[in-house]
Design a protein around this motif. Structure first.
Motif, short mmCIF file in Angstrom:
data_model
loop_
_atom_site.label_atom_id
_atom_site.label_comp_id
_atom_site.label_asym_id
_atom_site.label_seq_id
_atom_site.Cartn_x
_atom_site.Cartn_y
_atom_site.Cartn_z
N PHE A 1 2.86 30.65 13.37
CA PHE A 1 2.20 31.31 14.50
C PHE A 1 2.28 32.83 14.18
N THR A 2 3.25 33.42 13.80
CA THR A 2 3.26 34.75 13.27
C THR A 2 2.80 35.28 12.08
N ALA A 3 2.77 34.58 11.24
CA ALA A 3 2.14 34.55 9.87
C ALA A 3 0.47 34.64 10.06
N ALA A 4 0.22 33.71 10.99
CA ALA A 4 -1.24 33.57 11.35
C ALA A 4 -1.90 34.95 11.87
N LEU A 5 -1.19 35.30 13.14
CA LEU A 5 -1.31 36.70 13.78
C LEU A 5 -1.25 37.77 12.93
N ASP A 6 -0.50 37.87 11.87
CA ASP A 6 -0.44 38.85 10.99
C ASP A 6 -1.68 39.07 10.14
N ARG A 7 -2.20 38.00 9.66
CA ARG A 7 -3.60 37.79 9.05
C ARG A 7 -4.78 37.96 9.89
N ALA A 8 -4.52 37.85 10.97
CA ALA A 8 -5.76 38.23 12.04
C ALA A 8 -6.17 39.55 12.27
N ASP A 9 -7.60 39.88 12.34
CA ASP A 9 -8.14 40.95 12.55
C ASP A 9 -8.14 41.34 13.90
N LEU A 10 -8.36 40.37 14.74
CA LEU A 10 -8.65 40.27 16.24
C LEU A 10 -7.66 39.21 16.87
N VAL A 11 -7.10 39.38 18.06
CA VAL A 11 -6.32 38.54 18.71
C VAL A 11 -6.87 38.46 20.11
N VAL A 12 -7.17 37.26 20.50
CA VAL A 12 -8.01 36.95 21.65
C VAL A 12 -7.18 35.78 22.59
N HIS A 13 -7.00 36.52 23.80
CA HIS A 13 -6.40 35.55 24.74
C HIS A 13 -6.53 36.18 26.45
N GLY A 14 -6.24 35.09 27.20
CA GLY A 14 -6.24 35.31 28.75
C GLY A 14 -5.11 36.40 29.10
N ARG A 15 -4.96 36.65 30.44
CA ARG A 15 -4.01 37.57 30.86
C ARG A 15 -2.68 37.04 30.94
N HIS A 16 -2.66 35.56 31.02
CA HIS A 16 -1.32 34.96 31.02
C HIS A 16 -0.76 34.53 29.89
N SER A 17 -1.52 34.65 28.62
CA SER A 17 -1.10 34.16 27.55
C SER A 17 -0.60 35.77 26.63
N GLY A 18 -0.03 35.24 25.62
CA GLY A 18 0.65 36.65 25.00
C GLY A 18 1.20 35.92 23.81
N GLU A 19 2.11 36.88 22.97
CA GLU A 19 2.81 36.45 21.80
C GLU A 19 4.34 36.80 21.72
N GLU A 20 4.69 37.66 22.82
CA GLU A 20 6.14 37.80 22.69
C GLU A 20 6.63 38.26 21.33
N GLN A 21 6.13 38.92 20.53
CA GLN A 21 6.61 39.28 19.13
C GLN A 21 6.53 40.96 18.90
N PRO A 22 7.24 41.36 18.03
CA PRO A 22 7.59 42.86 17.90
C PRO A 22 6.29 43.48 17.48
N ASN A 23 5.25 42.81 16.59
CA ASN A 23 4.14 43.38 16.19
C ASN A 23 2.91 43.29 17.18
N ALA A 24 3.29 42.66 18.37
CA ALA A 24 2.22 42.56 19.19
C ALA A 24 1.43 43.86 19.61
N PRO A 25 2.27 45.02 19.87
CA PRO A 25 1.23 46.16 20.14
C PRO A 25 0.76 46.74 18.85
N LYS A 26 0.89 46.36 17.85
CA LYS A 26 0.17 46.91 16.65
C LYS A 26 -1.33 46.10 16.36
N ARG A 27 -1.25 45.08 17.07
CA ARG A 27 -2.56 44.29 16.89
C ARG A 27 -3.90 44.66 17.85
N ARG A 28 -4.82 44.58 17.18
CA ARG A 28 -6.28 44.82 17.88
C ARG A 28 -6.43 43.37 18.61
#
Length: 186
Positions: A38-65
């Motif tokens: 999952f982390t590797a996939a999000l590191d490749r993503a240009d955009l992350v889309v989710h609802g307000r209850h979903s998230g990713e609990e990862q250190p890079n989360a604030p860096k992602r558009r």
């Protein structure tokens, strides 16, 4: 200009659930091999889309558009908590418009849930990465997609024109594998 490639990502229990009855992902589903995938996939993503209850609990989360779905705005608005996030109300504008406002119109958009968000994109996924934890059961939990548990997650994906590829074992200790479901017509 190339269009956004839409990819979905979820890990589910053997009974197709992604969270418990309180809408919290249980620790049993937080499996190391899937976290790495999952982390590797999000590191490749240009955009992350989710609802307000979903998230990713990862250190890079604030860096992602990202785009966060909410009914608290008319169409789109900057997220006051995350400078790289855009709040989006699907009733106010299309996803294509929201992604343009977010500044991302090509590359890969990673859809990471929850169930209603996954459901919105069922007919748009280029690929959906379905990870299954066969030893975990959450009988009263939150189904991963609309239509589950009446149908399995695999039946829902298939009904929307996606075809299973070869599964890959990503965590042998927990027997967790991920299967790419690709659009049959692409």
């Amino acid at each position: 200009m190339a269009a956004l490639r839409i990819e979905g990502f979820v890990i589910v229990s053997a009974d197709g659930r992604l969270a418990n009855a309180a809408n919290v992902m249980p620790d049993d589903l937080k499996i190391e091999g899937d976290k790495r995938f999952f982390t590797a996939a999000l590191d490749r993503a240009d955009l992350v889309v989710h609802g307000r209850h979903s998230g990713e609990e990862q250190p890079n989360a604030p860096k992602r558009r990202r785009i966060i779905l909410t009914r608290k705005v008319a169409a789109t608005a900057p997220d006051p908590s995350y400078p790289k996030a855009l709040l989006w109300n699907p009733a106010g504008c299309s996803f294509d418009e929201a992604s343009r406002v977010a500044g991302v119109t090509s590359g890969m958009a990673a859809i990471i849930g929850g169930p209603a968000v996954f459901g919105m994109f069922m007919d748009r996924y280029d690929v959906f990465w379905l990870s299954i934890a066969p030893r975990v059961r959450i009988p009263d939990g939150e189904p991963c997609f609309p239509g589950v548990p009446d149908r399995t997650p695999q039946e829902v994906l298939s009904a929307h024109g996606l075809v299973a590829g070869a599964p890959e074992l990503i965590d042998a200790a927990h027997d967790v594998s991920v299967t790419p479901w690709r659009r049959a017509d692409r």
